[in-house]
Structures are given as C-alpha cells and as structure tokens.
Write an enzyme that holds these catalytic residues in place. Structure first.
Site, PDB file in Angstrom:
ATOM      1  N   HIS A  56       2.275 -11.971 -18.762  1.00  0.00           N
ATOM      2  CA  HIS A  56       2.559 -10.510 -18.685  1.00  0.00           C
ATOM      3  C   HIS A  56       4.094 -10.063 -18.797  1.00  0.00           C
ATOM      4  O   HIS A  56       4.742 -10.140 -17.705  1.00  0.00           O
ATOM      5  CB  HIS A  56       1.944  -9.848 -17.468  1.00  0.00           C
ATOM      6  CG  HIS A  56       2.343  -8.556 -17.092  1.00  0.00           C
ATOM      7  ND1 HIS A  56       2.047  -7.492 -18.060  1.00  0.00           N
ATOM      8  CD2 HIS A  56       3.259  -7.868 -16.301  1.00  0.00           C
ATOM      9  CE1 HIS A  56       2.509  -6.157 -17.568  1.00  0.00           C
ATOM     10  NE2 HIS A  56       3.338  -6.409 -16.489  1.00  0.00           N
ATOM     11  N   ASP A  77      -1.559  -4.025 -20.380  1.00  0.00           N
ATOM     12  CA  ASP A  77      -1.347  -4.404 -21.683  1.00  0.00           C
ATOM     13  C   ASP A  77      -2.210  -4.545 -22.712  1.00  0.00           C
ATOM     14  O   ASP A  77      -2.291  -3.893 -23.911  1.00  0.00           O
ATOM     15  CB  ASP A  77      -0.718  -6.013 -21.696  1.00  0.00           C
ATOM     16  CG  ASP A  77       0.126  -6.408 -20.721  1.00  0.00           C
ATOM     17  OD1 ASP A  77       1.405  -5.705 -20.559  1.00  0.00           O
ATOM     18  OD2 ASP A  77      -0.056  -7.209 -19.730  1.00  0.00           O
ATOM     19  N   ALA A  96       0.692  -1.004   0.103  1.00  0.00           N
ATOM     20  CA  ALA A  96      -0.131  -0.036   0.099  1.00  0.00           C
ATOM     21  C   ALA A  96       0.703   1.349  -0.018  1.00  0.00           C
ATOM     22  O   ALA A  96       0.290   2.212  -0.470  1.00  0.00           O
ATOM     23  CB  ALA A  96      -0.925   0.178   1.146  1.00  0.00           C
ATOM     24  N   ASN A  98      10.199 -12.482  -5.506  1.00  0.00           N
ATOM     25  CA  ASN A  98       8.867 -12.123  -5.027  1.00  0.00           C
ATOM     26  C   ASN A  98       8.068 -13.436  -4.685  1.00  0.00           C
ATOM     27  O   ASN A  98       7.165 -13.252  -3.960  1.00  0.00           O
ATOM     28  CB  ASN A  98       8.489 -11.289  -6.235  1.00  0.00           C
ATOM     29  CG  ASN A  98       8.926 -10.083  -6.318  1.00  0.00           C
ATOM     30  OD1 ASN A  98       9.222  -9.457  -5.090  1.00  0.00           O
ATOM     31  ND2 ASN A  98       8.811  -9.115  -7.312  1.00  0.00           N
ATOM     32  N   GLN A 107       1.134 -15.170   1.458  1.00  0.00           N
ATOM     33  CA  GLN A 107      -0.243 -14.570   1.085  1.00  0.00           C
ATOM     34  C   GLN A 107      -1.211 -15.188   0.850  1.00  0.00           C
ATOM     35  O   GLN A 107      -2.380 -15.068   1.135  1.00  0.00           O
ATOM     36  CB  GLN A 107       0.239 -13.166   0.385  1.00  0.00           C
ATOM     37  CG  GLN A 107       1.039 -12.192   1.025  1.00  0.00           C
ATOM     38  CD  GLN A 107       1.307 -10.935   0.282  1.00  0.00           C
ATOM     39  OE1 GLN A 107       0.914 -10.767  -0.848  1.00  0.00           O
ATOM     40  NE2 GLN A 107       1.819 -10.160   0.724  1.00  0.00           N
ATOM     41  N   GLY A 149       0.420   1.832  -4.993  1.00  0.00           N
ATOM     42  CA  GLY A 149      -0.533   1.882  -3.903  1.00  0.00           C
ATOM     43  C   GLY A 149      -0.977   3.366  -3.855  1.00  0.00           C
ATOM     44  O   GLY A 149      -2.418   3.527  -3.688  1.00  0.00           O
ATOM     45  N   ARG A 204      10.775  -4.372 -10.956  1.00  0.00           N
ATOM     46  CA  ARG A 204      12.190  -4.756 -11.635  1.00  0.00           C
ATOM     47  C   ARG A 204      12.635  -3.122 -12.080  1.00  0.00           C
ATOM     48  O   ARG A 204      12.209  -2.248 -12.003  1.00  0.00           O
ATOM     49  CB  ARG A 204      12.084  -5.414 -13.153  1.00  0.00           C
ATOM     50  CG  ARG A 204      11.362  -4.711 -14.217  1.00  0.00           C
ATOM     51  CD  ARG A 204      11.369  -5.436 -15.483  1.00  0.00           C
ATOM     52  NE  ARG A 204      10.262  -4.946 -16.209  1.00  0.00           N
ATOM     53  CZ  ARG A 204      10.405  -5.022 -17.592  1.00  0.00           C
ATOM     54  NH1 ARG A 204      11.482  -5.731 -18.206  1.00  0.00           N
ATOM     55  NH2 ARG A 204       9.414  -4.492 -18.406  1.00  0.00           N
ATOM     56  N   ASN A 257       5.050  -8.593 -10.079  1.00  0.00           N
ATOM     57  CA  ASN A 257       5.467  -9.315 -11.113  1.00  0.00           C
ATOM     58  C   ASN A 257       6.621 -10.495 -10.506  1.00  0.00           C
ATOM     59  O   ASN A 257       7.091 -10.064  -9.492  1.00  0.00           O
ATOM     60  CB  ASN A 257       6.183  -8.097 -11.907  1.00  0.00           C
ATOM     61  CG  ASN A 257       5.371  -7.714 -12.938  1.00  0.00           C
ATOM     62  OD1 ASN A 257       4.715  -8.338 -13.530  1.00  0.00           O
ATOM     63  ND2 ASN A 257       5.821  -6.388 -13.079  1.00  0.00           N
TER      64      ASN A 257
HETATM   65  N1  LIG Z   1       0.752  -6.632 -13.666  1.00  0.00           N
HETATM   66  C1  LIG Z   1       1.259  -5.314 -14.145  1.00  0.00           C
HETATM   67  O1  LIG Z   1       0.974  -5.038 -15.270  1.00  0.00           O
HETATM   68  C2  LIG Z   1       2.216  -4.441 -13.488  1.00  0.00           C
HETATM   69  C3  LIG Z   1       2.904  -4.901 -12.456  1.00  0.00           C
HETATM   70  N2  LIG Z   1       3.868  -3.937 -11.734  1.00  0.00           N
HETATM   71  C4  LIG Z   1       4.450  -4.678 -10.359  1.00  0.00           C
HETATM   72  O2  LIG Z   1       3.847  -4.252  -9.339  1.00  0.00           O
HETATM   73  C5  LIG Z   1       4.747  -4.126  -8.052  1.00  0.00           C
HETATM   74  C6  LIG Z   1       4.642  -3.073  -7.380  1.00  0.00           C
HETATM   75  O3  LIG Z   1       5.050  -1.983  -8.136  1.00  0.00           O
HETATM   76  P1  LIG Z   1       5.387  -0.676  -7.222  1.00  0.00           P
HETATM   77  O4  LIG Z   1       3.859   0.016  -6.514  1.00  0.00           O
HETATM   78  O5  LIG Z   1       5.930   0.536  -8.583  1.00  0.00           O
HETATM   79  O6  LIG Z   1       6.631  -0.983  -6.214  1.00  0.00           O
HETATM   80  P2  LIG Z   1       7.131  -0.255  -5.093  1.00  0.00           P
HETATM   81  O7  LIG Z   1       8.594  -0.730  -4.675  1.00  0.00           O
HETATM   82  O8  LIG Z   1       6.888   1.362  -5.084  1.00  0.00           O
HETATM   83  O9  LIG Z   1       5.803  -0.537  -3.872  1.00  0.00           O
HETATM   84  C7  LIG Z   1       6.118  -1.849  -3.582  1.00  0.00           C
HETATM   85  C8  LIG Z   1       5.480  -1.967  -1.995  1.00  0.00           C
HETATM   86  O10 LIG Z   1       5.299  -3.225  -1.569  1.00  0.00           O
HETATM   87  C9  LIG Z   1       5.772  -3.317  -0.411  1.00  0.00           C
HETATM   88  N3  LIG Z   1       5.988  -4.538  -0.177  1.00  0.00           N
HETATM   89  C10 LIG Z   1       7.083  -5.582  -0.239  1.00  0.00           C
HETATM   90  N4  LIG Z   1       6.949  -6.617   0.095  1.00  0.00           N
HETATM   91  C11 LIG Z   1       5.675  -6.749   0.656  1.00  0.00           C
HETATM   92  C12 LIG Z   1       4.814  -7.900   1.433  1.00  0.00           C
HETATM   93  N5  LIG Z   1       5.431  -8.995   1.576  1.00  0.00           N
HETATM   94  N6  LIG Z   1       3.722  -7.573   1.752  1.00  0.00           N
HETATM   95  C13 LIG Z   1       3.174  -6.430   1.549  1.00  0.00           C
HETATM   96  N7  LIG Z   1       3.733  -5.276   1.166  1.00  0.00           N
HETATM   97  C14 LIG Z   1       5.205  -5.537   0.618  1.00  0.00           C
HETATM   98  C15 LIG Z   1       6.986  -2.441  -0.266  1.00  0.00           C
HETATM   99  O11 LIG Z   1       7.192  -2.187   1.188  1.00  0.00           O
HETATM  100  C16 LIG Z   1       6.637  -1.140  -1.295  1.00  0.00           C
HETATM  101  O12 LIG Z   1       5.880  -0.356  -0.375  1.00  0.00           O
HETATM  102  C17 LIG Z   1       5.791  -4.689  -8.829  1.00  0.00           C
HETATM  103  O13 LIG Z   1       6.281  -6.084  -8.658  1.00  0.00           O
HETATM  104  C18 LIG Z   1       5.933  -4.224 -10.294  1.00  0.00           C
HETATM  105  O14 LIG Z   1       6.753  -4.891 -11.035  1.00  0.00           O
HETATM  106  C19 LIG Z   1       3.853  -2.807 -12.138  1.00  0.00           C
HETATM  107  C20 LIG Z   1       3.475  -2.254 -13.282  1.00  0.00           C
HETATM  108  C21 LIG Z   1       2.383  -3.037 -14.040  1.00  0.00           C
HETATM  109  O1  LIG Z   2       7.468  -3.577 -16.830  1.00  0.00           O
HETATM  110  C1  LIG Z   2       7.406  -3.615 -15.458  1.00  0.00           C
HETATM  111  O2  LIG Z   2       8.355  -3.951 -14.934  1.00  0.00           O
HETATM  112  C2  LIG Z   2       6.195  -2.825 -14.949  1.00  0.00           C
HETATM  113  C3  LIG Z   2       5.284  -3.609 -15.611  1.00  0.00           C
HETATM  114  O3  LIG Z   2       4.923  -4.740 -15.477  1.00  0.00           O
HETATM  115  C4  LIG Z   2       4.530  -2.876 -16.613  1.00  0.00           C
HETATM  116  O4  LIG Z   2       4.881  -1.721 -16.878  1.00  0.00           O
HETATM  117  O5  LIG Z   2       3.920  -3.555 -17.608  1.00  0.00           O
END
Ligand SMILES: NC(=O)C1=CN([C@@H]2O[C@H](COP(=O)(O)OP(=O)(O)OC[C@H]3O[C@@H](n4cnc5c(N)ncnc54)[C@H](O)[C@@H]3O)[C@@H](O)[C@H]2O)C=CC1
Ligand SMILES: O=C([O-])CC(=O)C(=O)O
Length: 329
Positions: A188, A160, A13, A106, A113, A18, A93, A132
């Site tokens: 993805h 996407d 969050a 991850n 969870q 978040g 990443r 991811n």
């Molecule tokens: N599926 C998709 O299309 C996309 C996926 N992502 C992914 O989303 C994820 C989050 O991205 P951001 O918010 O930018 O990263 P971020 O690093 O800004 O935030 C991640 C947060 O998760 C927290 N966290 C880590 N381990 C945790 C746990 N075990 N339980 C609860 N919280 C935990 C961290 O303390 C941090 O506040 C990344 O894996 C990123 O690659 C990002 C963009 C698109």
């Molecule tokens: O590319 C990344 O690592 C974040 C993500 O999943 C996206 O933007 O599609």
C-alpha cells in the site's frame, strides 16, 4: 438481540478515520444487519477525551445493534476477547512524506498491540491494519503474536482496490457493479500495482476493452497509486471517509465472502504464491468464504505485470529489512 455481541476493537478511535468508521460499525455495516457489536476503543491518553465525545455521539444514535462501548488507553484491556481488531491508530503522513517515512514513528505502536492481541484476543481474532505503512505494520504486529495464526493479520489495500474500480469505471463508462476481478498487488504505497489484465468490464476482458497501454502505464496506475497524496494535497489531510469505507468493506468481505466469480484485494502473509517471498504481507487477489480467505491461484502474469509486482515486493522486502534493523520483528 439474541446473539452474543461480537467484540470489535478500534485503535485510534478519536482520529479522523475513527470518526468516520465507528458509526458504520455500530449501525451493522461491518458485520451484518443482524449482528450485535460491542465496541472497544483504544486511544493514547491525550485522545481519551475526544474518544469519550465520540462515544457520547454513538449513544445518541441509539443504534439497536450496539451493545456497549468501552474506552481505554490500555491495549491489554482493549483487545481482551476481541473478535475483530481494526488497527487504525498511527501518525498519518503529511505533505511531502512517503508512507515508508512513518516506519519508525509507527512501528513502535504495533509491536505492543500485537503482543496484547496475542495474549488477550479471542481465538477467532481477525486483524486489519490500516495505520501506515500498513503492510509492514501488520508484519510487526503479527511477529509479536506467535500464538495467533499468521493469516489472521491483514493489511488494507481495499481503498486502492476501490480507487482502481472507480477509475476503470470512469474510463470505460461501465458501472462499478459490472467490474470484476481487479487486483492490487504488493505494497500500500506508490509502488503498488493495480492490475486490470484479469479484470472484466461488463463481461469483457478489461485490458482488451481499454486497449491503451499508454493510459494504463501513464494515467491509470499512477492515479490509483498516488491517490492518497492527491487527497492530502486537496484536503490538507489524508483520506478518512474513504479509508473507513474500505475498512468496512475489507472486514465485511472477509467475514461474509466474495461474490461468486469475483475476488477482492487484501494485504495478506504470502505463502510464496506468484514469487512473493513467504511471510511478506503483500496485496493479492483473494476469495473469501466462511470467514477465511484464499489467494487466487493460477493467474498468468505477463511481463508488464511481473516487473511492477516485483518492484513493489522489493520495497516490501526493504521495509522488512528496515524493521528488522530497528528490532521491531
Ligand atoms: N491503509 C490505508 O489505505 C490507509 C491508511 N491510513 C492511515 O491510517 C492512520 C490513521 O489515520 P487518521 O485517522 O487520519 O489519523 P489521525 O491522526 O486523525 O488519528 C490517529 C489517531 O490514532 C491515535 N493513536 C496514536 N497512537 C496510538 C496508539 N498507540 N494507540 C491507540 N491510538 C493511537 C491518535 O491519538 C489519533 O487519535 C494513519 O497511519 C494513516 O496514514 C489512512 C488512509 C488510508
Ligand atoms: O496516503 C496516505 O498517507 C493515506 C493513505 O494511505 C491513502 O489515502 O491511501
């Protein structure tokens, strides 16, 4: 507010997604303008203070639909009674990494969870994995939750899908509102396959309207598939607001349905459709209605598409083998 609030749990969050996501959930955009929500925010201990700051800001918005906010670092509390779970928290990443490089880092997050969801979530729990590598993280969480129907675990490919809509809109000069039936297949990741052969632009077949296989193979597909890396290159950080937007779209569509005659893309457990091995969490064209989804059946898959779907599915199989090897499923 007369309805019982829907419990929405968001992990990670305090992260950048978040921050872009929570305000939209609390304003009613996730579930509907008449649905009160109670937020549960899960963070790791180092993230709790920042999550509290975000909760203060949520308070300061005085959202009429927000009935409460709880912040915890205990998954068992965070998922207690959860109706919707958005699993965002994970390590993003950075430049030069592929999403698969994050598997080990991850994977360990999603097993506990999944178990907490299994033991504590509400019977109607719907799970969206954003963190991811999203498809395989969803598989890990699902494997740890044997009492929850497998189809409730989904992975996000809506970003996407939205990227593909936007690129096709630009190329054809057609508003996104007039594009239907686009599909993201597979993982993805850079192997994903955005398919326009069944799509329509302003009522015409999109592939025929474009009539340019070179553009499709050399521009459209790579632009969509590598957009995440392009955003990291440009912003110095991974997509956040667009990812939060896609998460809102994914859950909103799952709960409220796809428009008549259209479909969306979701990473869902395969039932063997289109030759995707059963159980893999792969992106498919799906229709949603009454809070459930169905994989669209009977689409003809041409050779161009078949090769690309197979390549992405192969990568998913390799990821499944890798997490098996790590004892995560
Ligand atoms: N599926 C998709 O299309 C996309 C996926 N992502 C992914 O989303 C994820 C989050 O991205 P951001 O918010 O930018 O990263 P971020 O690093 O800004 O935030 C991640 C947060 O998760 C927290 N966290 C880590 N381990 C945790 C746990 N075990 N339980 C609860 N919280 C935990 C961290 O303390 C941090 O506040 C990344 O894996 C990123 O690659 C990002 C963009 C698109
Ligand atoms: O590319 C990344 O690592 C974040 C993500 O999943 C996206 O933007 O599609």
């Amino acid at each position: 507010m007369t309805r019982t609030p829907v419990n929405v749990t968001v992990t990670g969050a305090a992260g950048q997604i978040g921050y872009a996501l929570l305000f939209r959930i609390a304003s009613g955009q996730l579930l509907g303008a008449d649905v009160p929500v109670a937020l549960r925010l899960l963070e790791i201990p180092q993230g709790l203070k920042a999550a509290e700051g975000t909760a203060m800001e949520l308070d300061d918005c005085a959202f009429p639909l927000l009935s409460g906010i709880e912040i915890t670092d205990d998954p068992n509390k965070a998922f207690d009674g959860a109706n919707v779970a958005l699993l965002v928290g994970a390590r993003p990443r950075t430049k030069g990494m592929e999403r698969g490089d994050l598997l080990e880092a991850n994977g360990g997050i999603f097993k506990p969870q999944g178990k907490a969801i299994n033991d504590h979530a509400a019977d109607d729990i719907k799970v969206l994995v954003v963190g991811n590598p999203a498809n395989t993280n969803a598989l890990i969480a699902q494997a740890a939750a044997p009492d929850v129907p497998a189809e409730r675990f989904t992975a996000m490919t809506r970003l996407d899908h939205n990227r593909a809509l936007s690129q096709l809109s630009k190329r054809t000069g057609t508003p996104v509102s007039e594009i239907r039936r686009l599909t993201i297949w597979g993982n993805h990741s850079a192997t994903q396959y955005p398919d326009i052969f069944h799509a329509e632009v302003a009522g015409k077949n999109a592939a025929e309207a474009v009539n340019d296989e070179k553009w499709l193979a050399e521009e459209f597909i790579p632009t969509v598939a590598k957009r995440g890396a392009a955003i990291i290159e440009a912003r110095g950080a991974s997509s956040a607001a667009s990812a939060a937007n896609a998460a809102v779209d994914h859950i909103h569509t799952w709960v409220n349905g796809t428009p008549e005659g259209d479909w969306t893309s979701m990473g869902v457990p395969s039932d063997g459709s289109y030759g995707v091995p059963e159980g893999l969490i792969s992106s498919f064209p799906v229709t949603c209605s009454g809070g459930t989804y169905e994989i669209v059946q009977g689409l003809e898959i041409n050779e161009f598409s078949r090769a690309r779907i197979d390549a992405s599915v192969k990568e998913l199989e390799e990821e499944r083998e890798a997490v098996r090897g790590l004892g995560l499923i």
